[in-house]
Write an enzyme that holds these catalytic residues in place. Structure first.
Site, PDB file in Angstrom:
ATOM      1  N   ARG A  85      -2.050 -25.689  35.141  1.00 30.94           N
ATOM      2  CA  ARG A  85      -1.226 -25.437  36.308  1.00 30.94           C
ATOM      3  C   ARG A  85      -0.692 -26.709  36.964  1.00 30.94           C
ATOM      4  NH1 ARG A  85      -4.211 -21.354  35.205  1.00 30.94           N
ATOM      5  NH2 ARG A  85      -5.641 -23.026  34.672  1.00 30.94           N
ATOM      6  N   THR A  86      -1.568 -27.655  37.244  1.00 29.93           N
ATOM      7  CA  THR A  86      -1.132 -28.814  38.024  1.00 29.93           C
ATOM      8  C   THR A  86      -0.105 -29.627  37.238  1.00 29.93           C
ATOM      9  OG1 THR A  86      -3.373 -28.830  38.921  1.00 29.93           O
ATOM     10  CG2 THR A  86      -1.975 -30.716  39.439  1.00 29.93           C
ATOM     11  N   LYS A 115      -7.114 -47.224  23.747  1.00 30.51           N
ATOM     12  CA  LYS A 115      -7.386 -48.569  23.216  1.00 30.51           C
ATOM     13  C   LYS A 115      -8.148 -49.402  24.233  1.00 30.51           C
ATOM     14  CE  LYS A 115      -2.807 -48.333  21.170  1.00 30.51           C
ATOM     15  NZ  LYS A 115      -1.450 -48.868  21.376  1.00 30.51           N
ATOM     16  N   ARG A 136      -4.336 -37.334  37.319  1.00 27.45           N
ATOM     17  CA  ARG A 136      -5.630 -36.627  37.348  1.00 27.45           C
ATOM     18  C   ARG A 136      -6.634 -37.490  36.592  1.00 27.45           C
ATOM     19  NH1 ARG A 136      -6.689 -30.370  36.100  1.00 27.45           N
ATOM     20  NH2 ARG A 136      -5.885 -30.321  38.225  1.00 27.45           N
ATOM     21  N   HIS A 164      -8.461 -32.475  45.684  1.00 22.86           N
ATOM     22  CA  HIS A 164      -7.271 -31.964  44.985  1.00 22.86           C
ATOM     23  C   HIS A 164      -6.281 -31.578  46.084  1.00 22.86           C
ATOM     24  CE1 HIS A 164      -4.778 -30.311  41.978  1.00 22.86           C
ATOM     25  NE2 HIS A 164      -5.634 -29.555  41.321  1.00 22.86           N
TER      26      HIS A 164
HETATM   27  N1   CP Z   1      -5.822 -25.359  39.789  1.00 25.43           N
HETATM   28  C1   CP Z   1      -5.832 -26.323  38.856  1.00 25.43           C
HETATM   29  O1   CP Z   1      -6.048 -27.506  39.156  1.00 25.43           O
HETATM   30  O2   CP Z   1      -5.574 -25.889  37.587  1.00 25.43           O
HETATM   31  P1   CP Z   1      -5.422 -26.821  36.330  1.00 25.43           P
HETATM   32  O3   CP Z   1      -6.767 -27.458  36.060  1.00 25.43           O
HETATM   33  O4   CP Z   1      -4.968 -25.918  35.210  1.00 25.43           O
HETATM   34  O5   CP Z   1      -4.406 -27.892  36.643  1.00 25.43           O
END
Ligand code: CP
Length: 337
Positions: A85-86, A115, A136, A164
Site C-alpha cells: 500500500r504505502t 553492496k 521505509r 508511520h
Molecule cells: N499500511 C501499510 O503500511 O501497508 P504496506 O506495508 O503494504 O505498505
C-alpha cells in the site's frame, strides 16, 4: 539563410513554463520543503489543511484522473522493507500529480545497498536525481538519520516499530470522512500495540482531539510506555483490556492490527500471541450500527473475510484515502498545494 518558418521557431521559448497548470507555487502552506518524520510535527491547523487538499485531490482524480501539478518533479521511493500500500500509493500519488518516480521498492537487494552502501550515502545519491525521497526502513530513527543526510525532503514511510506518520494521517482522514467528526469518539485499538507503528502514530494524532481510547492487546503487546505517557499527558481517557468483547458495544472506531511477526526476536513469543483476535460477523452484531472497522493492512486473520460485506468495514476505503492524503502531502512538500 534561415527560412521564415525556421526563424519563427527559434524565437519560441524552449520550455513551456506553464507546466504547473497556471498555478503559482505556494510557499506559505507550512509544508513546503518539510521532512515528514513523525506525527509530532503536525497540529490541528496543518491537519485541516492537508485534509482539505486531500478532498480536492479526490475530486480531481474522480473528475479527470490526473493533473500536472508537480510535472517535472521526481520522487525517489526506497523501501528497505516490503510494502504494497504505502509504496504503491506514493507512486500512484506522484503519477496522478504529473510527476515521475524512481521506484526502489522491489527489494533493496537490487540496489547498491546490497553492496554495503550506507543509508546516508544512498540518500546523498538519490537527492541528486529526486526532489523528494520516501523511505521505509526497519530501524527506528532511520528516517531522521536520512533527513539529516539529505538536502531534499524525506518522508518516513515507516521506521521499524517507530512511526508511520502518513498512515496515521490517512487513518485520521478516514475516520473524519466515515463518521463526519474526530471529536466525541471512542476509538478501540486491537492487536499488536507494542510493535505496530501505525498505532503509535495514530494514538498520538488522536490525542489532539476529544476521544476516548480503548487499548486491546495481549500483555506482551501493550502500547509502549513513552507513547502511553504522551497520550495520557494530553488528557486522554485510556482503558486497557485483553478482550474485544469488553469494548465492542461502546466503540465508534475499531482499529485492528496484525501481530508484527517480523519484529519478534523470539518467535516462540510470537506463536503465543498470534491469532489471539479475530473480528467476525458474530462479533459485529454487538457493535454500534454506525461503527467503522479499520485496519492498516495487510491482515493475516484478524478480520474474517465475511466481515468485508459489512458496510462498516472501511479498510479498503481507507486504502484509497491513502493515495489522496499522499497526493496532498507530496504537493505540499513540493510547494504546489
Ligand atoms: N499500511 C501499510 O503500511 O501497508 P504496506 O506495508 O503494504 O505498505
Amino acid at each position: 539563410m534561415l527560412m521564415e518558418q525556421e526563424k519563427h521557431r527559434m524565437m519560441e521559448p524552449l520550455f513551456d513554463y506553464d507546466v504547473m497548470g497556471g498555478q503559482p507555487a505556494l510557499v506559505g502552506n507550512g509544508l513546503t520543503g518539510m521532512d515528514i518524520l513523525s506525527v509530532d510535527q503536525f497540529d490541528k491547523a496543518k491537519i485541516d489543511y492537508i485534509f482539505a487538499r486531500a478532498r480536492e485531490m479526490r475530486e480531481m482524480v474522480e473528475i479527470v484522473g490526473a493533473a500536472d501539478l508537480v510535472k517535472g518533479n521526481v520522487l525517489a521511493c526506497i523501501f528497505y522493507e516490503p510494502s504494497t500500500r504505502t509504496s504503491s500509493s506514493f507512486i500512484a500519488a506522484m503519477e496522478r500529480l504529473g510527476g515521475s518516480v524512481i521506484p526502489i521498492t522491489g527489494g533493496v537487494q537490487f540496489s547498491s545497498v546490497s553492496k554495503g552502501e550506507t543509508l546516508q550515502d544512498t540518500m546523498r545519491t538519490l537527492e541528486q536525481y529526486a526532489d523528494v525521497i520516501v523511505l521505509r526502513h526497519p530501524q527506528i530513527g532511520a528516517a531522521i538519520a536520512a533527513a539529516e543526510a539529505a538536502t531534499v525532503p524525506v518522508i518516513n514511510a515507516g521506521d521499524g516499530a517507530g512511526e508511520h506518520p502518513t498512515q496515521a494521517l490517512l487513518d485520521l482522514f478516514t475516520i473524519q470522512e466515515e463518521l463526519g467528526t474526530l471529536d466525541g469518539l471512542t476509538v478501540s485499538m486491537v492487536g499488536d500495540l507494542r510493535f505496530g507503528r501505525t498505532v503509535h502514530s495514530l494514538s498520538k494524532l488522536l490525542s489532539m482531539y476529544n476521544v476516548k481510547l480503548n487499548l486491546v492487546s495481549p500483555e506482551i503487546l501493550r502500547l509502549p510506555l513513552t507513547t502511553m505517557n504522551q497520550v495520557r499527558d494530553a488528557g486522554i481517557d485510556v482503558r486497557e483490556t485483553h478482550d474485544v468483547a469488553d469494548i465492542i458495544a461502546d466503540t465508534d472506531v475499531l482499529y485492528v492490527t496484525r501481530v508484527q511477526k517480523e519484529r519478534f526476536s523470539d518467535l516462540s513469543e510470537y506463536e503465543q500471541v498470534k491469532n489471539q483476535y479475530e473480528i467476525t460477523t458474530e462479533l459485529m452484531t454487538h457493535a454500534k450500527e454506525k461503527m467503522v472497522i479499520m485496519h492498516p493492512l495487510p491482515r493475516v486473520g484478524e478480520i474474517h473475510y465475511d466481515v468485508d460485506r459489512d458496510p462498516r468495514a472501511a479498510y479498503f476505503r481507507q486504502v484509497r484515502n491513502g493515495m489522496y492524503i499522499r497526493m496532498a502531502l507530496l504537493a505540499g512538500v513540493l510547494g504546489r498545494a
